[in-house]
Design an enzyme around this catalytic site. Structure first.
Site, PDB file in Angstrom:
ATOM      1  N   GLU A 168     -22.969  25.958  -7.688  1.00  0.00           N
ATOM      2  CA  GLU A 168     -23.734  24.705  -7.646  1.00  0.00           C
ATOM      3  C   GLU A 168     -23.168  23.733  -6.600  1.00  0.00           C
ATOM      4  O   GLU A 168     -22.023  23.871  -6.175  1.00  0.00           O
ATOM      5  CB  GLU A 168     -23.713  24.033  -9.015  1.00  0.00           C
ATOM      6  CG  GLU A 168     -22.316  23.665  -9.493  1.00  0.00           C
ATOM      7  CD  GLU A 168     -22.304  22.639 -10.627  1.00  0.00           C
ATOM      8  OE1 GLU A 168     -22.858  21.546 -10.429  1.00  0.00           O
ATOM      9  OE2 GLU A 168     -21.731  22.945 -11.688  1.00  0.00           O
ATOM     10  N   LYS A 225     -18.724  21.369 -20.888  1.00  0.00           N
ATOM     11  CA  LYS A 225     -17.843  20.216 -20.658  1.00  0.00           C
ATOM     12  C   LYS A 225     -17.405  19.611 -21.994  1.00  0.00           C
ATOM     13  O   LYS A 225     -18.202  19.470 -22.915  1.00  0.00           O
ATOM     14  CB  LYS A 225     -18.580  19.165 -19.825  1.00  0.00           C
ATOM     15  CG  LYS A 225     -18.851  19.631 -18.408  1.00  0.00           C
ATOM     16  CD  LYS A 225     -19.393  18.495 -17.568  1.00  0.00           C
ATOM     17  CE  LYS A 225     -19.655  18.977 -16.167  1.00  0.00           C
ATOM     18  NZ  LYS A 225     -20.832  19.881 -16.104  1.00  0.00           N
TER      19      LYS A 225
HETATM   20  N1  PSU Z   1     -20.569  15.765 -12.894  1.00  0.00           N
HETATM   21  C1  PSU Z   1     -19.368  16.364 -12.687  1.00  0.00           C
HETATM   22  N2  PSU Z   1     -19.300  17.680 -12.678  1.00  0.00           N
HETATM   23  C2  PSU Z   1     -20.397  18.416 -12.905  1.00  0.00           C
HETATM   24  C3  PSU Z   1     -21.653  17.799 -13.170  1.00  0.00           C
HETATM   25  C4  PSU Z   1     -21.673  16.468 -13.132  1.00  0.00           C
HETATM   26  O1  PSU Z   1     -18.351  15.712 -12.509  1.00  0.00           O
HETATM   27  O2  PSU Z   1     -20.264  19.619 -12.890  1.00  0.00           O
HETATM   28  C5  PSU Z   1     -22.909  18.485 -13.456  1.00  0.00           C
HETATM   29  C6  PSU Z   1     -23.170  19.982 -13.417  1.00  0.00           C
HETATM   30  O3  PSU Z   1     -23.938  20.220 -12.274  1.00  0.00           O
HETATM   31  C7  PSU Z   1     -24.014  20.216 -14.665  1.00  0.00           C
HETATM   32  C8  PSU Z   1     -24.604  18.858 -14.866  1.00  0.00           C
HETATM   33  O4  PSU Z   1     -25.011  21.177 -14.477  1.00  0.00           O
HETATM   34  O5  PSU Z   1     -23.560  17.977 -14.576  1.00  0.00           O
HETATM   35  C9  PSU Z   1     -25.145  18.597 -16.236  1.00  0.00           C
HETATM   36  O6  PSU Z   1     -25.687  17.304 -16.260  1.00  0.00           O
HETATM   37  P1  PSU Z   1     -26.679  16.866 -17.414  1.00  0.00           P
HETATM   38  O7  PSU Z   1     -25.818  16.769 -18.647  1.00  0.00           O
HETATM   39  O8  PSU Z   1     -27.220  15.543 -16.978  1.00  0.00           O
HETATM   40  O9  PSU Z   1     -27.732  17.930 -17.496  1.00  0.00           O
END
Ligand code: PSU
Ligand code: MN
Length: 305
Positions: free
Chosen positions: A26, A160
């Site tokens: 990603e 996470k």
């Molecule tokens: N912020 C970070 N690291 C990450 C992400 C955001 O410091 O990896 C990302 C990843 O791309 C993940 C996304 O897929 O956050 C998920 O966000 P959400 O919970 O809004 O779907």
């Protein structure tokens, strides 16, 4: 192939044509996960780790109305340094492609791109999941929904640790997303070795994991297989330390009224400040170690085919 213009890097196209393993990566972690120059340096190391594992890396992003499937060093530098690059999840992807400019793909939208390009494996450190408090906010990452739609094997260090990991596992079970843990009994918590929750399945053999992936697809499923690998012991953060920091960060974010797609980045920054930079160091290490395992498992899968 599709109506969407894909710009497939030469090396990636060759590998795919020859049936050699490719691992998609990603770009949101480059633009939103880490500050410059750590982000560019880490992206390069992550690509190196995929190669060390035995596969070809393909970093995914949106650029000028097209989907990049594999980035040059210049592309990575552009993503790492362009301020205000939007976070592009699945819902944002058609808009970002129509508008032009850069878009940083999350796990979910990178899976969409990987599947379009014919890439079977994807790796990142921590996937999105069910947020803490989702029973009232309904904040569930589109990453989880995408697992029910895209035929991509996702290698990660769990979800996470800012999330509700118990509810995240429930969601995956309800939606029939296979979850296997490589050489560990537990569902990891990003840069923590264990979430305290057991994994439904432990498998230690890459060839067995390759069979699991193909079995899921051969039985008619159109979705992902999630494969977890824990952080290396030397990179892991103590669970109690991480959890205390996450609770403080979540309480502060609630007070400040932060919500929606900004919450993930906001919480991760806050946890990093509370831990004095410990967790962003761990995040970088886990991105790299997970990518290497992704390379190993993609290589086993390519051999299996
Ligand atoms: N912020 C970070 N690291 C990450 C992400 C955001 O410091 O990896 C990302 C990843 O791309 C993940 C996304 O897929 O956050 C998920 O966000 P959400 O919970 O809004 O779907
Ligand atoms: Mn969300």
């Amino acid at each position: 192939l599709s109506g969407i213009p894909l710009v497939v890097a030469e090396e990636v196209a060759q590998a795919l044509a020859e049936g050699r393993p490719v691992v998609a990566l990603e770009s949101n972690v480059i633009t939103h996960g880490l500050p410059y120059p750590d982000n560019a340096a880490t992206a390069a190391k992550v690509e190196g780790a995929v190669r060390a594992g035995g596969a070809v890396p393909a970093t995914i992003g949106v650029a000028d109305g097209r989907l990049l499937i594999g980035m040059t060093d210049t592309d990575i530098e552009r993503f790492a340094t362009t301020p205000g690059t939007p976070k592009v999840s699945t819902r944002d992807l058609p808009v970002a492609l129509a508008r032009g400019g850069l878009g940083a793909t999350t796990v979910a939208s990178s899976m969409v791109a990987a599947e379009l390009a014919g890439i079977a494996f994807f790796a990142s450190a921590g996937i999105g999941g069910v947020h803490r408090g989702a029973e009232t906010t309904m904040d569930i990452s589109a990453d989880l929904i995408q697992f029910t739609r895209s035929k991509v094997a996702v290698v990660c260090a769990g979800a996470k640790n800012i999330l509700d990991l118990r509810l995240t596992l429930e969601f995956l079970e309800t939606h029939g997303v296979p979850l296997v843990s490589y050489r560990s009994d537990d569902f990891p918590a990003f840069y923590c070795a264990s979430s305290g929750l057991p994994s439904p399945h432990r498998l230690d053999d890459p060839d067995l994991i390759a069979r699991v992936v193909d079995n899921h697809w051969a039985t008619g499923n159109q979705g992902a297989v999630v494969i977890t690998t824990p952080p290396r012991p030397e990179d892991a953060v103590d669970s109690a330390v991480a959890e205390a920091a996450v609770r403080k960060a979540v309480a502060a974010a609630e007070r400040d009224g932060v919500h929606g797609n900004a919450i993930t980045k906001h919480l991760m920054r806050a946890v990093d400040e509370i831990t004095g930079g410990r967790t962003s160091q761990a995040n970088m290490a886990v991105l790299i170690s997970t990518a290497e395992v992704g390379g190993v498992l993609a290589a086993a899968h390519a051999r299996h085919r």
